[in-house]
Write an enzyme that holds these catalytic residues in place. Structure first.
Site, PDB file in Angstrom:
ATOM      1  N   ARG A  46      28.888  16.473  40.868  1.00  0.00           N
ATOM      2  CA  ARG A  46      28.574  17.700  40.100  1.00  0.00           C
ATOM      3  C   ARG A  46      27.180  18.212  40.474  1.00  0.00           C
ATOM      4  O   ARG A  46      26.962  19.409  40.650  1.00  0.00           O
ATOM      5  CB  ARG A  46      28.647  17.425  38.592  1.00  0.00           C
ATOM      6  CG  ARG A  46      30.065  17.100  38.114  1.00  0.00           C
ATOM      7  CD  ARG A  46      30.149  17.028  36.601  1.00  0.00           C
ATOM      8  NE  ARG A  46      29.426  15.900  36.005  1.00  0.00           N
ATOM      9  CZ  ARG A  46      29.951  14.715  35.728  1.00  0.00           C
ATOM     10  NH1 ARG A  46      31.227  14.466  36.000  1.00  0.00           N
ATOM     11  NH2 ARG A  46      29.230  13.760  35.164  1.00  0.00           N
ATOM     12  N   LYS A 136      24.276  30.578  25.761  1.00  0.00           N
ATOM     13  CA  LYS A 136      25.638  31.114  25.671  1.00  0.00           C
ATOM     14  C   LYS A 136      26.443  30.336  24.637  1.00  0.00           C
ATOM     15  O   LYS A 136      26.302  29.118  24.507  1.00  0.00           O
ATOM     16  CB  LYS A 136      26.338  30.993  27.026  1.00  0.00           C
ATOM     17  CG  LYS A 136      27.806  31.434  26.977  1.00  0.00           C
ATOM     18  CD  LYS A 136      28.552  31.119  28.256  1.00  0.00           C
ATOM     19  CE  LYS A 136      29.661  30.117  27.990  1.00  0.00           C
ATOM     20  NZ  LYS A 136      30.536  29.898  29.162  1.00  0.00           N
ATOM     21  N   GLU A 177      29.571  35.631  23.220  1.00  0.00           N
ATOM     22  CA  GLU A 177      30.813  35.703  24.006  1.00  0.00           C
ATOM     23  C   GLU A 177      32.052  35.537  23.121  1.00  0.00           C
ATOM     24  O   GLU A 177      32.476  34.421  22.854  1.00  0.00           O
ATOM     25  CB  GLU A 177      30.827  34.633  25.110  1.00  0.00           C
ATOM     26  CG  GLU A 177      32.105  34.684  25.958  1.00  0.00           C
ATOM     27  CD  GLU A 177      32.167  33.652  27.080  1.00  0.00           C
ATOM     28  OE1 GLU A 177      31.264  32.794  27.176  1.00  0.00           O
ATOM     29  OE2 GLU A 177      33.127  33.697  27.860  1.00  0.00           O
ATOM     30  N   LYS A 219      28.976  39.191  26.126  1.00  0.00           N
ATOM     31  CA  LYS A 219      29.848  38.729  27.226  1.00  0.00           C
ATOM     32  C   LYS A 219      31.299  38.846  26.771  1.00  0.00           C
ATOM     33  O   LYS A 219      31.836  37.936  26.145  1.00  0.00           O
ATOM     34  CB  LYS A 219      29.501  37.282  27.593  1.00  0.00           C
ATOM     35  CG  LYS A 219      30.416  36.690  28.667  1.00  0.00           C
ATOM     36  CD  LYS A 219      29.827  35.434  29.291  1.00  0.00           C
ATOM     37  CE  LYS A 219      30.808  34.790  30.252  1.00  0.00           C
ATOM     38  NZ  LYS A 219      30.186  33.759  31.087  1.00  0.00           N
TER      39      LYS A 219
HETATM   40  P1  13P Z   1      35.172  32.756  33.828  1.00  0.00           P
HETATM   41  O1  13P Z   1      34.479  33.888  34.552  1.00  0.00           O
HETATM   42  O2  13P Z   1      35.770  31.737  34.753  1.00  0.00           O
HETATM   43  O3  13P Z   1      36.087  33.231  32.754  1.00  0.00           O
HETATM   44  O4  13P Z   1      34.023  31.930  33.108  1.00  0.00           O
HETATM   45  C1  13P Z   1      33.037  32.610  32.455  1.00  0.00           C
HETATM   46  C2  13P Z   1      32.559  31.804  31.321  1.00  0.00           C
HETATM   47  O5  13P Z   1      31.427  31.408  31.287  1.00  0.00           O
HETATM   48  C3  13P Z   1      33.478  31.553  30.214  1.00  0.00           C
HETATM   49  O6  13P Z   1      32.758  31.078  29.114  1.00  0.00           O
END
Ligand code: 13P
Length: 342
Positions: A46, A136, A177, A219
């Site tokens: 990773r 986030k 998000e 987001k």
């Molecule tokens: P994806 O663009 O693969 O959907 O991932 C974005 C992300 O951070 C989801 O929380």
């Protein structure tokens, strides 16, 4: 921290047509991604993979922020430099995923609520020490028979607002998000309806908790047909519906909208972002992609350091294409030109 510093951070992340690399896959998610290319997920594999992305030469032209995972923010590049420093030295702002995942919502089968508020104030303090300047939190809204429920939308909106308020208290820009999943067989009209309701309640709760929208990034998902739907809306329709929905429900004070890719193919995610920017709105409309920035790079790397240069080139290509899409200047010919010369 003074509020204007939060505003500046939020604006800097999306300035100059830049977007965000979401490299914050949880241990479970990154294992799934590595399984798909036959690579064992270890702390070292990773670290190597993420380091390859973060040190890609020139990525700062297209990427203004990177979202890290708890393990990743503590890891170091090959030369011993902590990852947050590697990024900051290139003028790329380090961020951190702080939710602890989506869990079954009691009383509402098939629906999820995101956890992670307990102890969050102390964790944010530590992440600030480690170099994070934004965070986030991902809420998941599922479309299905009779769902999402009002209870699910409101529980998730409440948690997002509590999280965002704690971030701003700590001097960190929250990325809010609320992801309406695109995995079902619903129409684009149904996605519009659910996205509209979700955004409505999210901004309601952000207001109740006193969150300053000028220091907050959104987001969201695009307004798009479900993957299993027989009718797939065009990029132009996706763009019109997304902007129509956002003009009604997203305050103009938001300094940046950074879309997730949500399972779209790499080129689809770019094409749709480009179409969205051709329509335009009062906010910068950029990307915060995970899969749509990493897919080709990940499969080309395939766990072999000898492929690192080729993988970096593919990642940089996607980042550049998406930055062009933010400017509304992407075209499919640009994709083909690269395929022909590589
Ligand atoms: P994806 O663009 O693969 O959907 O991932 C974005 C992300 O951070 C989801 O929380």
């Amino acid at each position: 921290m003074a509020a204007h510093e939060l505003y500046e951070t939020a604006r800097a992340i999306v300035a100059d047509h830049r977007g965000i690399l979401a490299a914050d896959e949880s241990s479970g998610t990154i294992k799934k991604r590595f399984d798909a290319i036959g690579v064992e997920s270890t702390e070292e594999s990773r670290r190597f993979y993420r380091g390859m992305l973060f040190t890609a030469p020139g990525m700062e032209e297209y990427v203004g922020g990177v979202i890290l995972y708890d393990e990743t923010i503590r890891q170091r590049a090959d030369d011993g430099t902590p990852f947050p420093e590697v990024l900051a030295s290139k003028d790329v702002i380090p961020g951190i995923k702080v939710d602890t995942g989506a869990h079954d919502l009691a009383g509402f089968p098939g629906e999820k609520v995101t956890e992670g508020l307990d102890g969050l104030r102390a964790r944010l303090e530590e992440y600030v020490e480690l170099g994070a300047r934004f965070a986030k939190w991902r809420a998941v809204i599922t479309i299905g028979d009779g769902i999402p429920s009002r209870a699910c939308i409101r529980a998730n909106a409440h948690a997002l607002a509590r999280y965002a308020a704690l971030c701003q208290e700590a001097g960190i820009v929250p990325i809010v998000e609320p992801e309406v999943l695109m995995d079902a067989d619903n129409t684009i009209e149904r996605c519009y309806e659910v996205t509209a309701s979700t955004l409505h309640w999210v901004f309601h709760e952000l207001g109740v908790q006193g969150v300053d929208l000028r220091g907050t990034l959104l987001k969201p998902n695009m307004v798009i047909s479900g993957k299993g739907s027989a009718v797939q809306a065009s990029a132009e329709t996706i763009a019109e519906q997304t902007i129509d929905c956002f003009l009604r429900h997203v305050p103009a004070a938001i300094p940046g909208v950074v879309f997730l890719s949500g399972g779209q193919s790499e080129v689809q995610a770019t094409e749709n972002l480009n179409a969205i920017n051709r329509v335009g709105g009062p906010w910068p409309l950029s990307f915060s992609y995970g899969r749509a920035l990493q897919q080709s790079a990940l499969s080309t790397w395939a766990g072999d350091a000898a492929n690192a240069d080729a993988a970096q080139a593919l990642y940089l290509h996607r980042a550049r294409m998406n930055s062009l899409a933010v400017a509304g200047e992407w075209s499919v010919e640009l994709e083909e030109a690269v395929t022909a010369s590589s």
